[in-house]
Design an enzyme around this catalytic site. Structure first.
Site, PDB file in Angstrom:
ATOM      1  N   ASP A   1      38.743 -52.928 -21.312  1.00 44.16           N
ATOM      2  CA  ASP A   1      37.366 -52.472 -21.466  1.00 44.16           C
ATOM      3  C   ASP A   1      37.413 -50.957 -21.590  1.00 44.16           C
ATOM      4  OD1 ASP A   1      34.565 -51.547 -20.593  1.00 44.16           O
ATOM      5  OD2 ASP A   1      34.309 -53.721 -20.636  1.00 44.16           O
TER       6      ASP A   1
ATOM      7  N   HIS B   1      33.592 -68.478 -30.870  1.00 40.91           N
ATOM      8  CA  HIS B   1      32.404 -68.261 -30.050  1.00 40.91           C
ATOM      9  C   HIS B   1      32.378 -69.174 -28.833  1.00 40.91           C
ATOM     10  CE1 HIS B   1      27.796 -68.624 -29.505  1.00 40.91           C
ATOM     11  NE2 HIS B   1      28.268 -67.655 -28.764  1.00 40.91           N
TER      12      HIS B   1
ATOM     13  N   SER C   1      27.843 -64.098 -31.192  1.00 41.32           N
ATOM     14  CA  SER C   1      26.985 -65.279 -31.202  1.00 41.32           C
ATOM     15  C   SER C   1      26.090 -65.331 -32.438  1.00 41.32           C
ATOM     16  CB  SER C   1      26.115 -65.301 -29.941  1.00 41.32           C
ATOM     17  OG  SER C   1      25.310 -64.137 -29.868  1.00 41.32           O
TER      18      SER C   1
ATOM     19  N   GLU D   1      32.648 -72.658 -30.715  1.00 40.86           N
ATOM     20  CA  GLU D   1      32.406 -72.708 -32.157  1.00 40.86           C
ATOM     21  C   GLU D   1      33.505 -71.907 -32.862  1.00 40.86           C
ATOM     22  OE1 GLU D   1      27.583 -73.047 -32.659  1.00 40.86           O
ATOM     23  OE2 GLU D   1      28.415 -71.068 -32.223  1.00 40.86           O
TER      24      GLU D   1
ATOM     25  N   ASN E   1      28.553 -69.156 -22.395  1.00 41.99           N
ATOM     26  CA  ASN E   1      28.580 -68.582 -21.050  1.00 41.99           C
ATOM     27  C   ASN E   1      28.073 -69.560 -19.996  1.00 41.99           C
ATOM     28  OD1 ASN E   1      29.161 -66.430 -19.374  1.00 41.99           O
ATOM     29  ND2 ASN E   1      27.163 -65.471 -19.613  1.00 41.99           N
TER      30      ASN E   1
ATOM     31  N   MET F   1      31.531 -62.200 -19.975  1.00 43.98           N
ATOM     32  CA  MET F   1      32.099 -63.140 -20.940  1.00 43.98           C
ATOM     33  C   MET F   1      33.586 -62.882 -21.142  1.00 43.98           C
ATOM     34  SD  MET F   1      31.792 -65.692 -22.950  1.00 43.98           S
ATOM     35  CE  MET F   1      30.117 -66.047 -23.478  1.00 43.98           C
TER      36      MET F   1
ATOM     37  N   ASN G   1      23.053 -71.506 -32.017  1.00 43.97           N
ATOM     38  CA  ASN G   1      22.001 -70.483 -31.982  1.00 43.97           C
ATOM     39  C   ASN G   1      21.046 -70.567 -33.166  1.00 43.97           C
ATOM     40  OD1 ASN G   1      22.288 -69.052 -29.524  1.00 43.97           O
ATOM     41  ND2 ASN G   1      24.163 -68.120 -30.313  1.00 43.97           N
TER      42      ASN G   1
ATOM     43  N   LYS H   1      31.607 -53.094 -33.109  1.00 44.56           N
ATOM     44  CA  LYS H   1      32.659 -54.103 -33.242  1.00 44.56           C
ATOM     45  C   LYS H   1      33.642 -53.721 -34.350  1.00 44.56           C
ATOM     46  CE  LYS H   1      29.851 -58.105 -31.707  1.00 44.56           C
ATOM     47  NZ  LYS H   1      30.618 -58.565 -30.551  1.00 44.56           N
TER      48      LYS H   1
END
Length: 385
Positions: free
Chosen positions: A20, A127, A106, A139, A130, A1, A177, A84
């Site tokens: 990362d 948001h 999500s 979103e 994928n 993502m 979702n 996070k």
């Protein structure tokens, strides 16, 4: 993502820093991106010059300190609030006061994430779906502490990135979702009760609803563990509302590491010369067969109608409830389901087409049979009849 979002931003001319914690993952992502760009050039989707421009706009980073001059940071790591939050707190010490910090989560509450920051007003949910370069929907989710007009600012930015943004309230699951949960949950319930096989459910939704993928195919594509995790989060965050109760079958599949395409086996078998690991369908299929290849032998028109009406009624009811609660505008609710999960039409429009009375009757029959709050109707549904 992460690399997908980086590609979207870089394609629009932004200078991107990609980080990362595992630098090897960053390198792997860039190799995959170059392969993707080469394919786009080969298909004449972009020019060789544009490919070089996109790749050149992305800078691999080994330290978060490289973000010090960024105007926007988008986090796209594991769905774990504690992890996070730690990253956001580190970022706050690096970026400027004007830098917008955002999450691609999500399902985790934006308000709960921003509340841990010194400057929560600059935090917002962004948001993507994928694969980010292909799926148009984004979103945009302001939390309770997000500063005024930031949602509109991000909305405009996403439009400049050629995306289709919608603004959603910070509720569990946001728009897609939340509303989409019955697509999976009710399908799993039907299979758990031996009413139908995964193949039959998928084919019913494709043939009668014109969905591009059935729920079991889609769970295999998403990852059964990922889908299960989102369901659990929504269920917990809605204080264990029975409407969102997770499936024991999905839990067992996750425990068995039958996670779908990424492991080679899920509700379908994606390896050669093997048997379907579907909990209800164990007949052999040839190496060349794809999910649904044996479906002609399984068809039952009455059963298919029951499957379709049961699942679509649950989905429409969820969309009507989202409308009642003002989670988003009617237009954004319809757009989100079409652009975010490729539904063939908006659910509110679908309700009008099927008839809200038919939807209400279907749910009432299910409630009478099961005596479960899972099948309660939105107070708005009867008013729409």
């Amino acid at each position: 993502m992460g690399i997908g979002i980086a590609q979207v931003a870089a394609t629009s001319g932004c200078e991107v820093f990609l980080y990362d914690a595992n630098s090897a993952q960053t390198e792997k992502s860039l190799v995959n991106l170059q392969t993707t760009l080469d394919k786009l050039v080969a298909k004449d989707k972009i020019s060789a010059q544009k490919s070089q421009e996109i790749f050149g706009n992305i800078n691999p980073s080994t330290e978060l300190s490289d973000f010090k001059d960024c105007n926007l940071v988008i986090e796209a790591i594991i769905e774990n609030k504690e992890i996070k939050t730690k990253v956001f707190q580190q970022l706050e010490e690096i970026v400027s006061e004007d830098c917008i910090i955002s999450s691609n989560t999500s399902s985790i509450s934006i308000t709960s994430l921003q509340a841990e920051l010194k400057n929560p007003g600059r935090f917002i949910g962004i948001h993507f779906f994928n694969p980010a370069p292909l799926m148009p929907l984004v979103e945009v989710i302001p939390g309770l502490l997000t500063k005024d007009n930031l949602a509109q600012e991000i909305y405009a930015l996403m439009e400049s990135w050629s995306k289709t943004p919608v603004i959603a309230k910070d509720v569990p699951g946001f728009i897609v979702n939340r509303i989409a949960r019955p697509f999976y949950g009710e399908a799993l319930r039907i299979v758990e009760e031996n009413i139908a096989t995964p193949e039959q459910v998928d084919d019913a939704m494709r043939s009668l609803g014109n969905f591009k993928m059935g729920p079991f195919e889609l769970m295999d594509l998403i990852g059964i563990d990922v889908n299960f995790s989102v369901t659990k989060t929504v269920y917990q965050d809605y204080f264990y509302d029975p409407k969102y109760k997770p499936s024991l079958l999905q839990q067992r599949m996750s425990e068995a590491k039958l996670l779908g395409r990424k492991t080679g086996k899920g509700f379908y078998d994606y390896s050669a010369q093997s048997r379907e690991p579907s909990a209800r369908s164990q007949e052999p299929r040839t190496e060349s067969q794809e999910p649904g290849a044996r479906i002609q032998d399984l068809k039952d028109d009455k059963l298919y109608e029951e499957i379709f009406l049961r699942i679509i009624s649950m989905l429409i009811n969820e969309a009507v409830e989202a409308k009642r609660l003002g989670i988003a505008s009617d237009e954004d609710l319809e757009m989100a389901m079409q652009k975010g999960v490729n539904y063939p039409k908006g659910l509110l429009a679908w309700g009008k087409e099927i008839g809200f009375e038919t939807v209400s009757t279907t749910l009432q029959d299910l409630y009478s049979e099961y005596q479960e709050e899972r099948y309660r109707q939105s107070p708005l549904l009867r008013k729409l009849i």
